[in-house]
Design an enzyme around this catalytic site. Structure first.
Site, PDB file in Angstrom:
ATOM      1  N   ARG A 243     -17.537 -20.820  16.658  1.00 52.25           N
ATOM      2  CA  ARG A 243     -18.703 -21.004  17.385  1.00 52.25           C
ATOM      3  C   ARG A 243     -18.790 -22.648  17.971  1.00 52.25           C
ATOM      4  O   ARG A 243     -19.099 -22.893  19.018  1.00 52.25           O
ATOM      5  CB  ARG A 243     -20.058 -20.567  16.971  1.00 52.25           C
ATOM      6  CG  ARG A 243     -21.376 -20.781  17.464  1.00 52.25           C
ATOM      7  CD  ARG A 243     -21.543 -19.925  18.712  1.00 52.25           C
ATOM      8  NE  ARG A 243     -23.084 -19.988  19.037  1.00 52.25           N
ATOM      9  CZ  ARG A 243     -23.493 -21.126  19.448  1.00 52.25           C
ATOM     10  NH1 ARG A 243     -22.570 -22.159  19.698  1.00 52.25           N
ATOM     11  NH2 ARG A 243     -24.726 -21.346  19.687  1.00 52.25           N
TER      12      ARG A 243
ATOM     13  N   ARG B 100     -26.397  -6.719  13.763  1.00 47.49           N
ATOM     14  CA  ARG B 100     -26.032  -8.296  13.811  1.00 47.49           C
ATOM     15  C   ARG B 100     -25.040  -8.926  12.726  1.00 47.49           C
ATOM     16  O   ARG B 100     -24.947  -9.952  12.193  1.00 47.49           O
ATOM     17  CB  ARG B 100     -27.387  -9.199  13.871  1.00 47.49           C
ATOM     18  CG  ARG B 100     -28.262  -8.686  14.899  1.00 47.49           C
ATOM     19  CD  ARG B 100     -27.573  -9.078  16.315  1.00 47.49           C
ATOM     20  NE  ARG B 100     -28.605  -9.303  17.355  1.00 47.49           N
ATOM     21  CZ  ARG B 100     -29.463 -10.231  17.816  1.00 47.49           C
ATOM     22  NH1 ARG B 100     -28.559 -11.549  17.221  1.00 47.49           N
ATOM     23  NH2 ARG B 100     -30.008 -10.287  18.723  1.00 47.49           N
TER      24      ARG B 100
ATOM     25  N   ARG C 233     -23.582 -15.399  13.072  1.00 47.71           N
ATOM     26  CA  ARG C 233     -24.422 -16.380  12.318  1.00 47.71           C
ATOM     27  C   ARG C 233     -24.250 -16.243  10.896  1.00 47.71           C
ATOM     28  O   ARG C 233     -24.192 -17.479  10.401  1.00 47.71           O
ATOM     29  CB  ARG C 233     -25.934 -15.937  12.774  1.00 47.71           C
ATOM     30  CG  ARG C 233     -25.933 -16.045  14.325  1.00 47.71           C
ATOM     31  CD  ARG C 233     -27.162 -15.694  14.916  1.00 47.71           C
ATOM     32  NE  ARG C 233     -27.709 -14.443  14.408  1.00 47.71           N
ATOM     33  CZ  ARG C 233     -28.899 -13.952  14.674  1.00 47.71           C
ATOM     34  NH1 ARG C 233     -29.858 -14.589  15.220  1.00 47.71           N
ATOM     35  NH2 ARG C 233     -29.227 -12.726  14.177  1.00 47.71           N
TER      36      ARG C 233
ATOM     37  N   ASP D 291     -23.738  -9.531  23.988  1.00 46.99           N
ATOM     38  CA  ASP D 291     -25.184  -9.397  24.094  1.00 46.99           C
ATOM     39  C   ASP D 291     -25.637  -8.445  25.134  1.00 46.99           C
ATOM     40  O   ASP D 291     -25.221  -8.096  25.945  1.00 46.99           O
ATOM     41  CB  ASP D 291     -25.827 -10.780  24.267  1.00 46.99           C
ATOM     42  CG  ASP D 291     -27.114 -11.028  23.703  1.00 46.99           C
ATOM     43  OD1 ASP D 291     -27.287 -11.366  22.442  1.00 46.99           O
ATOM     44  OD2 ASP D 291     -28.067 -10.661  24.474  1.00 46.99           O
TER      45      ASP D 291
ATOM     46  N   TYR E 180     -36.936  -8.503  29.373  1.00 43.67           N
ATOM     47  CA  TYR E 180     -36.436  -9.733  29.337  1.00 43.67           C
ATOM     48  C   TYR E 180     -36.485 -10.346  30.741  1.00 43.67           C
ATOM     49  O   TYR E 180     -36.668 -11.463  31.188  1.00 43.67           O
ATOM     50  CB  TYR E 180     -35.122  -9.809  28.770  1.00 43.67           C
ATOM     51  CG  TYR E 180     -35.080 -10.062  27.418  1.00 43.67           C
ATOM     52  CD1 TYR E 180     -35.389 -11.158  26.659  1.00 43.67           C
ATOM     53  CD2 TYR E 180     -34.951  -8.850  26.617  1.00 43.67           C
ATOM     54  CE1 TYR E 180     -35.495 -11.376  25.259  1.00 43.67           C
ATOM     55  CE2 TYR E 180     -34.849  -9.106  25.046  1.00 43.67           C
ATOM     56  CZ  TYR E 180     -35.182 -10.144  24.412  1.00 43.67           C
ATOM     57  OH  TYR E 180     -35.364 -10.466  23.269  1.00 43.67           O
TER      58      TYR E 180
HETATM   59  O1  CP3 Z   1     -24.687  -6.837  16.306  1.00 43.41           O
HETATM   60  C1  CP3 Z   1     -23.987  -7.657  16.297  1.00 43.41           C
HETATM   61  O2  CP3 Z   1     -23.137  -8.448  15.160  1.00 43.41           O
HETATM   62  C2  CP3 Z   1     -22.966  -7.753  17.614  1.00 43.41           C
HETATM   63  C3  CP3 Z   1     -23.289  -8.742  18.486  1.00 43.41           C
HETATM   64  C4  CP3 Z   1     -25.046  -8.588  19.222  1.00 43.41           C
HETATM   65  C5  CP3 Z   1     -25.287  -9.932  19.593  1.00 43.41           C
HETATM   66  N1  CP3 Z   1     -26.628  -9.598  20.160  1.00 43.41           N
HETATM   67  C6  CP3 Z   1     -24.953 -11.082  19.216  1.00 43.41           C
HETATM   68  C7  CP3 Z   1     -25.903 -12.516  19.324  1.00 43.41           C
HETATM   69  C8  CP3 Z   1     -25.981  -7.863  19.497  1.00 43.41           C
HETATM   70  C9  CP3 Z   1     -25.604  -6.231  19.136  1.00 43.41           C
HETATM   71  C10 CP3 Z   1     -26.940  -8.221  20.035  1.00 43.41           C
HETATM   72  C11 CP3 Z   1     -28.142  -7.604  20.428  1.00 43.41           C
HETATM   73  C12 CP3 Z   1     -29.293  -8.181  20.921  1.00 43.41           C
HETATM   74  N2  CP3 Z   1     -29.349  -9.494  21.524  1.00 43.41           N
HETATM   75  C13 CP3 Z   1     -30.361  -7.438  20.865  1.00 43.41           C
HETATM   76  C14 CP3 Z   1     -30.938  -6.258  20.279  1.00 43.41           C
HETATM   77  C15 CP3 Z   1     -30.927  -6.336  18.875  1.00 43.41           C
HETATM   78  C16 CP3 Z   1     -31.810  -6.868  18.479  1.00 43.41           C
HETATM   79  O3  CP3 Z   1     -31.682  -7.687  17.527  1.00 43.41           O
HETATM   80  O4  CP3 Z   1     -33.099  -6.396  18.454  1.00 43.41           O
HETATM   81  C17 CP3 Z   1     -31.394  -8.580  21.433  1.00 43.41           C
HETATM   82  C18 CP3 Z   1     -32.943  -8.075  21.589  1.00 43.41           C
HETATM   83  C19 CP3 Z   1     -30.627  -9.764  22.035  1.00 43.41           C
HETATM   84  C20 CP3 Z   1     -31.292 -10.721  22.677  1.00 43.41           C
HETATM   85  C21 CP3 Z   1     -30.733 -12.118  22.004  1.00 43.41           C
HETATM   86  N3  CP3 Z   1     -29.740 -12.730  21.788  1.00 43.41           N
HETATM   87  C22 CP3 Z   1     -31.734 -12.942  21.367  1.00 43.41           C
HETATM   88  C23 CP3 Z   1     -33.347 -12.635  21.300  1.00 43.41           C
HETATM   89  C24 CP3 Z   1     -31.238 -13.986  21.063  1.00 43.41           C
HETATM   90  C25 CP3 Z   1     -31.602 -15.157  20.318  1.00 43.41           C
HETATM   91  C26 CP3 Z   1     -32.283 -14.793  19.110  1.00 43.41           C
HETATM   92  C27 CP3 Z   1     -31.032 -14.586  17.792  1.00 43.41           C
HETATM   93  O5  CP3 Z   1     -30.950 -13.290  17.383  1.00 43.41           O
HETATM   94  O6  CP3 Z   1     -30.278 -15.423  17.433  1.00 43.41           O
HETATM   95  C28 CP3 Z   1     -29.580 -13.655  21.263  1.00 43.41           C
HETATM   96  C29 CP3 Z   1     -28.504 -14.573  20.583  1.00 43.41           C
HETATM   97  C30 CP3 Z   1     -27.496 -14.121  19.667  1.00 43.41           C
HETATM   98  N4  CP3 Z   1     -26.739 -12.564  20.251  1.00 43.41           N
HETATM   99  C31 CP3 Z   1     -26.791 -14.575  18.691  1.00 43.41           C
HETATM  100  C32 CP3 Z   1     -25.795 -13.866  18.517  1.00 43.41           C
HETATM  101  C33 CP3 Z   1     -24.699 -13.672  17.442  1.00 43.41           C
HETATM  102  C34 CP3 Z   1     -27.119 -15.967  18.244  1.00 43.41           C
HETATM  103  C35 CP3 Z   1     -26.571 -17.046  18.998  1.00 43.41           C
HETATM  104  C36 CP3 Z   1     -25.739 -17.827  18.353  1.00 43.41           C
HETATM  105  O7  CP3 Z   1     -24.674 -17.523  17.726  1.00 43.41           O
HETATM  106  O8  CP3 Z   1     -25.553 -19.031  19.129  1.00 43.41           O
END
Ligand code: CP3
Length: 343
Positions: free
Chosen positions: A39, A26, A30, A76, A152
Protein backbone atom coordinates in the site's frame (compact mmCIF):
# COMPACT_ATOMS: atom_id res chain seq x y z
CA UNK A 1 -10.76 -25.88 -10.66
CA UNK A 2 -12.02 -28.04 -7.78
CA UNK A 3 -11.32 -26.58 -4.34
CA UNK A 4 -8.76 -28.28 -2.11
CA UNK A 5 -10.34 -26.71 0.98
CA UNK A 6 -14.12 -26.51 0.58
CA UNK A 7 -14.98 -26.54 4.31
CA UNK A 8 -16.74 -23.20 4.00
CA UNK A 9 -18.97 -24.32 1.14
CA UNK A 10 -19.83 -27.63 2.81
CA UNK A 11 -20.72 -25.77 6.01
CA UNK A 12 -22.98 -23.45 4.04
CA UNK A 13 -24.63 -26.50 2.48
CA UNK A 14 -25.46 -27.71 6.00
CA UNK A 15 -23.00 -30.63 6.11
CA UNK A 16 -21.41 -31.66 9.40
CA UNK A 17 -17.74 -30.97 8.71
CA UNK A 18 -14.53 -32.14 10.39
CA UNK A 19 -14.11 -28.69 11.95
CA UNK A 20 -15.55 -25.16 11.81
CA UNK A 21 -14.26 -22.94 8.96
CA UNK A 22 -12.85 -19.52 9.87
CA UNK A 23 -12.10 -16.20 8.14
CA UNK A 24 -12.27 -12.55 9.21
CA UNK A 25 -14.16 -9.62 7.79
CA UNK A 26 -11.56 -7.01 6.67
CA UNK A 27 -8.77 -9.59 6.78
CA UNK A 28 -7.33 -8.24 3.53
CA UNK A 29 -5.51 -5.12 4.55
CA UNK A 30 -4.45 -2.86 7.35
CA UNK A 31 -3.56 -5.41 10.04
CA UNK A 32 -0.75 -6.98 8.00
CA UNK A 33 2.66 -5.27 7.61
CA UNK A 34 2.87 -7.10 4.26
CA UNK A 35 -0.28 -5.19 3.16
CA UNK A 36 1.08 -1.86 4.35
CA UNK A 37 4.29 -2.46 2.41
CA UNK A 38 2.34 -2.88 -0.85
CA UNK A 39 0.00 0.00 0.00
CA UNK A 40 2.82 2.43 0.89
CA UNK A 41 4.46 1.92 -2.48
CA UNK A 42 1.35 3.39 -4.18
CA UNK A 43 -0.47 6.73 -4.41
CA UNK A 44 -3.25 5.44 -2.19
CA UNK A 45 -6.03 2.96 -1.49
CA UNK A 46 -7.75 3.45 -4.83
CA UNK A 47 -4.66 2.65 -6.85
CA UNK A 48 -4.43 -0.65 -4.96
CA UNK A 49 -8.09 -1.45 -5.59
CA UNK A 50 -7.70 -0.57 -9.25
CA UNK A 51 -4.53 -2.59 -9.94
CA UNK A 52 -5.65 -6.23 -10.36
CA UNK A 53 -2.26 -7.92 -9.77
CA UNK A 54 -1.71 -6.00 -6.52
CA UNK A 55 -5.33 -6.42 -5.36
CA UNK A 56 -4.87 -10.17 -5.93
CA UNK A 57 -1.63 -10.14 -3.95
CA UNK A 58 -3.19 -8.52 -0.85
CA UNK A 59 -6.28 -10.76 -1.19
CA UNK A 60 -4.07 -13.85 -0.89
CA UNK A 61 -1.81 -12.54 1.91
CA UNK A 62 -4.18 -13.55 4.76
CA UNK A 63 -4.53 -17.05 3.29
CA UNK A 64 -0.75 -17.50 3.36
CA UNK A 65 -0.03 -15.63 6.59
CA UNK A 66 -3.10 -16.32 8.78
CA UNK A 67 -4.25 -19.66 7.40
CA UNK A 68 -7.89 -18.62 6.94
CA UNK A 69 -10.35 -20.89 5.11
CA UNK A 70 -11.44 -18.25 2.57
CA UNK A 71 -10.12 -15.24 0.69
CA UNK A 72 -12.24 -12.10 0.21
CA UNK A 73 -11.48 -10.02 -2.85
CA UNK A 74 -9.71 -6.76 -2.09
CA UNK A 75 -11.99 -3.94 -3.19
CA UNK A 76 -14.56 -1.68 -1.52
CA UNK A 77 -18.33 -1.33 -1.42
CA UNK A 78 -17.93 2.23 -2.73
CA UNK A 79 -16.89 1.14 -6.21
CA UNK A 80 -20.60 0.91 -7.04
CA UNK A 81 -21.49 4.59 -6.50
CA UNK A 82 -18.42 5.45 -8.56
CA UNK A 83 -19.50 3.08 -11.36
CA UNK A 84 -22.89 4.82 -11.30
CA UNK A 85 -21.21 8.21 -11.75
CA UNK A 86 -20.49 9.44 -8.23
CA UNK A 87 -16.73 9.57 -7.61
CA UNK A 88 -15.33 8.84 -4.15
CA UNK A 89 -12.04 9.72 -2.54
CA UNK A 90 -10.44 7.71 0.26
CA UNK A 91 -8.99 10.28 2.62
CA UNK A 92 -5.98 9.01 4.54
CA UNK A 93 -6.90 8.13 8.16
CA UNK A 94 -10.37 9.66 7.76
CA UNK A 95 -12.27 7.44 5.35
CA UNK A 96 -14.41 7.93 2.27
CA UNK A 97 -15.52 11.30 0.93
CA UNK A 98 -17.84 12.08 -2.00
CA UNK A 99 -17.23 15.57 -3.44
CA UNK A 100 -20.75 15.44 -5.00
CA UNK A 101 -23.75 13.95 -3.21
CA UNK A 102 -27.33 13.08 -4.14
CA UNK A 103 -29.78 15.78 -3.05
CA UNK A 104 -32.45 15.91 -5.73
CA UNK A 105 -34.15 14.19 -8.67
CA UNK A 106 -31.78 16.07 -10.98
CA UNK A 107 -28.81 14.45 -9.22
CA UNK A 108 -30.34 10.98 -9.59
CA UNK A 109 -30.99 11.67 -13.25
CA UNK A 110 -27.29 12.17 -13.85
CA UNK A 111 -26.52 8.64 -12.55
CA UNK A 112 -26.50 5.50 -14.63
CA UNK A 113 -27.19 1.87 -13.82
CA UNK A 114 -23.75 0.30 -13.65
CA UNK A 115 -22.61 -2.80 -15.40
CA UNK A 116 -19.91 -5.22 -14.19
CA UNK A 117 -17.57 -3.81 -16.85
CA UNK A 118 -17.71 -0.43 -15.07
CA UNK A 119 -15.81 -2.17 -12.26
CA UNK A 120 -13.55 -4.09 -14.62
CA UNK A 121 -10.51 -3.73 -12.33
CA UNK A 122 -12.21 -5.81 -9.59
CA UNK A 123 -13.52 -8.34 -12.11
CA UNK A 124 -9.94 -8.68 -13.39
CA UNK A 125 -8.59 -8.89 -9.82
CA UNK A 126 -10.97 -11.82 -9.19
CA UNK A 127 -9.67 -13.63 -12.29
CA UNK A 128 -6.03 -13.13 -11.26
CA UNK A 129 -6.80 -14.15 -7.66
CA UNK A 130 -8.61 -17.34 -8.70
CA UNK A 131 -5.67 -18.31 -10.85
CA UNK A 132 -3.12 -17.62 -8.14
CA UNK A 133 -5.17 -19.26 -5.39
CA UNK A 134 -5.18 -22.39 -7.52
CA UNK A 135 -8.15 -23.81 -5.59
CA UNK A 136 -6.54 -23.51 -2.15
CA UNK A 137 -9.63 -21.87 -0.58
CA UNK A 138 -12.90 -20.37 -1.87
CA UNK A 139 -12.94 -16.72 -2.97
CA UNK A 140 -15.66 -14.47 -1.52
CA UNK A 141 -17.06 -11.64 -3.64
CA UNK A 142 -19.03 -8.80 -2.06
CA UNK A 143 -21.06 -5.65 -2.41
CA UNK A 144 -22.74 -3.18 -0.10
CA UNK A 145 -26.46 -3.51 0.53
CA UNK A 146 -28.42 -0.87 -1.41
CA UNK A 147 -29.41 1.01 1.77
CA UNK A 148 -25.78 1.30 2.95
CA UNK A 149 -24.65 2.49 -0.50
CA UNK A 150 -27.57 4.97 -0.61
CA UNK A 151 -26.48 6.26 2.82
CA UNK A 152 -22.96 7.09 1.54
CA UNK A 153 -24.24 8.61 -1.72
CA UNK A 154 -26.66 10.96 0.06
CA UNK A 155 -24.51 11.73 3.09
CA UNK A 156 -21.22 12.11 1.21
CA UNK A 157 -19.11 10.17 3.71
CA UNK A 158 -19.16 8.56 7.11
CA UNK A 159 -21.50 10.05 9.71
CA UNK A 160 -22.63 9.33 13.27
CA UNK A 161 -26.30 9.72 12.38
CA UNK A 162 -26.59 9.60 8.57
CA UNK A 163 -29.40 12.08 9.13
CA UNK A 164 -29.37 13.39 5.54
CA UNK A 165 -29.79 9.87 4.20
CA UNK A 166 -32.49 8.96 6.73
CA UNK A 167 -34.25 12.27 6.12
CA UNK A 168 -34.55 11.61 2.39
CA UNK A 169 -36.56 8.46 3.10
CA UNK A 170 -39.22 10.77 4.65
CA UNK A 171 -38.90 13.86 2.46
CA UNK A 172 -38.88 12.00 -0.85
CA UNK A 173 -39.69 8.30 -0.50
CA UNK A 174 -40.34 7.96 -4.22
CA UNK A 175 -36.95 9.34 -5.21
CA UNK A 176 -35.37 7.19 -2.50
CA UNK A 177 -36.93 4.07 -3.98
CA UNK A 178 -35.83 5.11 -7.44
CA UNK A 179 -32.22 5.48 -6.32
CA UNK A 180 -32.33 2.26 -4.27
CA UNK A 181 -33.61 0.39 -7.32
CA UNK A 182 -30.80 1.80 -9.50
CA UNK A 183 -28.24 0.71 -6.90
CA UNK A 184 -29.90 -2.72 -6.70
CA UNK A 185 -29.76 -3.33 -10.45
CA UNK A 186 -26.15 -2.11 -10.55
CA UNK A 187 -25.27 -4.43 -7.66
CA UNK A 188 -26.91 -7.44 -9.32
CA UNK A 189 -24.99 -6.73 -12.54
CA UNK A 190 -21.77 -6.36 -10.57
CA UNK A 191 -22.25 -9.51 -8.47
CA UNK A 192 -23.14 -11.54 -11.57
CA UNK A 193 -19.88 -10.32 -13.11
CA UNK A 194 -18.00 -11.33 -9.95
CA UNK A 195 -19.52 -14.81 -10.08
CA UNK A 196 -18.71 -15.17 -13.76
CA UNK A 197 -15.12 -14.17 -13.00
CA UNK A 198 -14.88 -16.95 -10.42
CA UNK A 199 -16.09 -16.00 -6.93
CA UNK A 200 -17.41 -19.03 -5.08
CA UNK A 201 -19.87 -17.12 -2.87
CA UNK A 202 -20.89 -13.51 -2.23
CA UNK A 203 -21.53 -11.41 0.86
CA UNK A 204 -23.80 -8.38 1.12
CA UNK A 205 -22.70 -5.83 3.75
CA UNK A 206 -25.49 -3.74 5.24
CA UNK A 207 -23.19 -1.84 7.59
CA UNK A 208 -25.73 0.90 8.33
CA UNK A 209 -28.75 -1.37 8.77
CA UNK A 210 -28.97 -0.59 12.46
CA UNK A 211 -29.75 3.11 12.09
CA UNK A 212 -33.15 2.44 10.52
CA UNK A 213 -36.29 1.64 12.47
CA UNK A 214 -37.72 -1.81 11.73
CA UNK A 215 -40.53 -0.14 9.76
CA UNK A 216 -38.11 1.85 7.59
CA UNK A 217 -35.83 -1.16 7.20
CA UNK A 218 -38.70 -3.30 5.97
CA UNK A 219 -39.53 -0.65 3.36
CA UNK A 220 -36.14 0.65 2.27
CA UNK A 221 -33.57 -2.07 2.82
CA UNK A 222 -35.02 -5.57 3.10
CA UNK A 223 -36.86 -5.61 -0.28
CA UNK A 224 -33.69 -4.68 -2.15
CA UNK A 225 -31.53 -7.26 -0.36
CA UNK A 226 -34.23 -9.78 -1.22
CA UNK A 227 -34.08 -8.83 -4.89
CA UNK A 228 -30.32 -9.32 -4.94
CA UNK A 229 -30.59 -12.72 -3.22
CA UNK A 230 -33.29 -13.80 -5.69
CA UNK A 231 -31.22 -12.67 -8.67
CA UNK A 232 -27.96 -14.38 -7.71
CA UNK A 233 -28.77 -18.05 -8.16
CA UNK A 234 -25.31 -19.33 -9.12
CA UNK A 235 -23.51 -19.23 -5.75
CA UNK A 236 -24.37 -19.06 -2.01
CA UNK A 237 -25.19 -15.66 -0.54
CA UNK A 238 -24.37 -14.25 2.91
CA UNK A 239 -26.24 -11.28 4.35
CA UNK A 240 -24.55 -9.30 7.13
CA UNK A 241 -26.67 -6.46 8.51
CA UNK A 242 -24.89 -4.80 11.40
CA UNK A 243 -27.04 -3.96 14.45
CA UNK A 244 -30.24 -5.12 12.74
CA UNK A 245 -31.64 -7.28 15.55
CA UNK A 246 -35.12 -6.84 14.20
CA UNK A 247 -34.16 -8.21 10.77
CA UNK A 248 -32.96 -11.64 11.89
CA UNK A 249 -36.32 -13.40 11.56
CA UNK A 250 -36.80 -11.81 8.11
CA UNK A 251 -33.39 -13.04 6.94
CA UNK A 252 -34.44 -16.53 8.00
CA UNK A 253 -37.10 -16.38 5.30
CA UNK A 254 -35.26 -14.79 2.37
CA UNK A 255 -33.29 -16.52 -0.31
CA UNK A 256 -29.86 -16.29 1.34
CA UNK A 257 -27.75 -19.19 2.65
CA UNK A 258 -25.85 -17.56 5.50
CA UNK A 259 -26.67 -14.80 7.98
CA UNK A 260 -23.85 -12.85 9.63
CA UNK A 261 -24.24 -11.88 13.30
CA UNK A 262 -22.56 -9.02 15.12
CA UNK A 263 -21.19 -9.55 18.63
CA UNK A 264 -24.17 -7.97 20.40
CA UNK A 265 -26.58 -10.50 18.94
CA UNK A 266 -27.25 -13.38 21.30
CA UNK A 267 -26.38 -16.64 19.55
CA UNK A 268 -29.17 -18.86 20.92
CA UNK A 269 -31.76 -16.16 20.28
CA UNK A 270 -30.44 -15.64 16.74
CA UNK A 271 -30.62 -19.36 16.03
CA UNK A 272 -34.23 -19.46 17.21
CA UNK A 273 -35.18 -16.40 15.14
CA UNK A 274 -33.38 -17.40 11.95
CA UNK A 275 -34.22 -21.13 12.00
CA UNK A 276 -32.15 -24.20 11.10
CA UNK A 277 -31.99 -23.95 7.36
CA UNK A 278 -29.44 -21.13 7.31
CA UNK A 279 -25.76 -21.18 8.25
CA UNK A 280 -24.69 -18.51 10.75
CA UNK A 281 -21.46 -16.50 10.59
CA UNK A 282 -19.70 -14.60 13.36
CA UNK A 283 -19.60 -13.22 15.94
CA UNK A 284 -16.69 -12.57 18.29
CA UNK A 285 -16.29 -8.98 19.47
CA UNK A 286 -13.27 -7.67 17.46
CA UNK A 287 -11.95 -6.32 20.80
CA UNK A 288 -11.48 -9.89 22.07
CA UNK A 289 -8.32 -9.86 19.94
CA UNK A 290 -6.78 -7.14 22.13
CA UNK A 291 -6.88 -9.55 25.09
CA UNK A 292 -4.42 -12.21 26.22
CA UNK A 293 -4.13 -15.54 24.42
CA UNK A 294 -5.87 -17.20 27.37
CA UNK A 295 -8.84 -14.85 27.07
CA UNK A 296 -9.00 -15.26 23.27
CA UNK A 297 -9.05 -19.03 23.75
CA UNK A 298 -11.82 -18.80 26.32
CA UNK A 299 -13.98 -16.48 24.19
CA UNK A 300 -13.46 -18.64 21.10
CA UNK A 301 -14.41 -21.81 23.00
CA UNK A 302 -17.52 -20.13 24.36
CA UNK A 303 -18.54 -18.94 20.89
CA UNK A 304 -18.00 -22.42 19.38
CA UNK A 305 -20.04 -24.01 22.19
CA UNK A 306 -22.94 -21.66 21.61
CA UNK A 307 -23.05 -22.10 17.82
CA UNK A 308 -22.55 -25.86 17.98
CA UNK A 309 -20.87 -28.24 15.55
CA UNK A 310 -22.69 -27.51 12.29
CA UNK A 311 -23.87 -24.59 10.22
CA UNK A 312 -21.35 -22.16 11.73
CA UNK A 313 -18.62 -20.12 10.05
CA UNK A 314 -16.35 -18.61 12.68
CA UNK A 315 -15.65 -14.90 12.18
CA UNK A 316 -15.70 -11.64 14.11
CA UNK A 317 -18.91 -9.68 14.63
CA UNK A 318 -17.55 -6.86 12.39
CA UNK A 319 -14.31 -6.12 10.57
CA UNK A 320 -11.01 -6.63 12.38
CA UNK A 321 -9.71 -3.31 13.75
CA UNK A 322 -6.60 -1.92 12.02
CA UNK A 323 -4.33 -1.85 15.09
CA UNK A 324 -4.94 -5.50 16.04
CA UNK A 325 -1.76 -7.57 16.47
CA UNK A 326 -1.64 -10.02 13.51
CA UNK A 327 -0.17 -12.58 15.92
CA UNK A 328 -3.41 -12.47 17.93
CA UNK A 329 -5.45 -12.82 14.75
CA UNK A 330 -3.45 -15.89 13.82
CA UNK A 331 -3.93 -17.23 17.35
CA UNK A 332 -7.72 -16.86 16.98
CA UNK A 333 -7.65 -18.68 13.62
CA UNK A 334 -5.54 -21.47 15.14
CA UNK A 335 -7.87 -21.74 18.15
CA UNK A 336 -10.94 -22.19 15.95
CA UNK A 337 -9.10 -24.90 14.03
CA UNK A 338 -7.97 -26.67 17.19
CA UNK A 339 -11.03 -26.34 19.41
CA UNK A 340 -13.66 -27.21 16.78
CA UNK A 341 -12.18 -30.51 15.59
CA UNK A 342 -14.72 -33.33 15.78
CA UNK A 343 -14.52 -37.04 15.22
O1 CP3 B 1 -12.79 -7.63 3.96
C1 CP3 B 1 -11.76 -7.46 3.29
O2 CP3 B 1 -10.65 -7.69 3.75
C2 CP3 B 1 -11.90 -7.07 1.82
C3 CP3 B 1 -11.79 -5.69 1.54
C4 CP3 B 1 -12.84 -4.69 2.02
C5 CP3 B 1 -12.54 -3.32 2.19
N1 CP3 B 1 -13.69 -2.66 2.46
C6 CP3 B 1 -11.19 -2.73 2.03
C7 CP3 B 1 -10.89 -1.45 2.69
C8 CP3 B 1 -14.22 -4.84 2.29
C9 CP3 B 1 -15.07 -6.10 2.33
C10 CP3 B 1 -14.73 -3.54 2.56
C11 CP3 B 1 -16.16 -3.27 2.83
C12 CP3 B 1 -16.59 -1.96 3.28
N2 CP3 B 1 -16.08 -0.73 2.90
C13 CP3 B 1 -17.67 -1.73 4.16
C14 CP3 B 1 -18.56 -2.82 4.74
C15 CP3 B 1 -17.94 -3.53 5.87
C16 CP3 B 1 -17.89 -2.74 7.17
O3 CP3 B 1 -16.77 -2.56 7.64
O4 CP3 B 1 -18.94 -2.37 7.69
C17 CP3 B 1 -17.79 -0.34 4.34
C18 CP3 B 1 -18.79 0.37 5.21
C19 CP3 B 1 -16.78 0.28 3.53
C20 CP3 B 1 -16.53 1.73 3.33
C21 CP3 B 1 -15.18 2.12 3.79
N3 CP3 B 1 -14.00 1.76 3.17
C22 CP3 B 1 -14.86 2.91 4.90
C23 CP3 B 1 -15.87 3.52 5.87
C24 CP3 B 1 -13.46 3.03 4.96
C25 CP3 B 1 -12.64 3.86 5.92
C26 CP3 B 1 -12.58 3.27 7.25
C27 CP3 B 1 -11.82 1.97 7.28
O5 CP3 B 1 -12.47 0.96 7.54
O6 CP3 B 1 -10.62 2.01 7.00
C28 CP3 B 1 -12.93 2.26 3.90
C29 CP3 B 1 -11.50 2.06 3.57
C30 CP3 B 1 -11.00 0.69 3.37
N4 CP3 B 1 -11.66 -0.31 2.70
C31 CP3 B 1 -9.74 0.20 3.80
C32 CP3 B 1 -9.66 -1.14 3.37
C33 CP3 B 1 -8.51 -2.09 3.54
C34 CP3 B 1 -8.67 1.00 4.55
C35 CP3 B 1 -8.01 1.97 3.65
C36 CP3 B 1 -6.53 1.81 3.47
O7 CP3 B 1 -5.93 0.73 3.57
O8 CP3 B 1 -5.95 2.84 3.15
Amino acid sequence: MPLKNDLLLRTIAGEKTERTPVWLMRQAGRILPEYRAVRNSLSGFKELVETPELAAEVTIQPVDILGVDAAIIFSDILVIPEAMGLQYEMVEKRGPHFPETIKSAADVKKLKVADASDVQYTIDAIKVTKKELDGRVPLIGFAGAPWTIFAYMVEGGGSKTFSKARAMLYTDPELSHQLLQMITTSTINYLKGQVEAGTDLVQIFDSWAGILSPTQYEKFSLPYIKKICDAITEVPKTVFAKDAYFARAWFGKINCNTVGLDWCMDIAESKALIGDNKTLQGNLDPCVLYGSEASIKEATQSMLNQFGPARHIANLGHGVYPDTDPGKVKFFVDMVKELSVRA
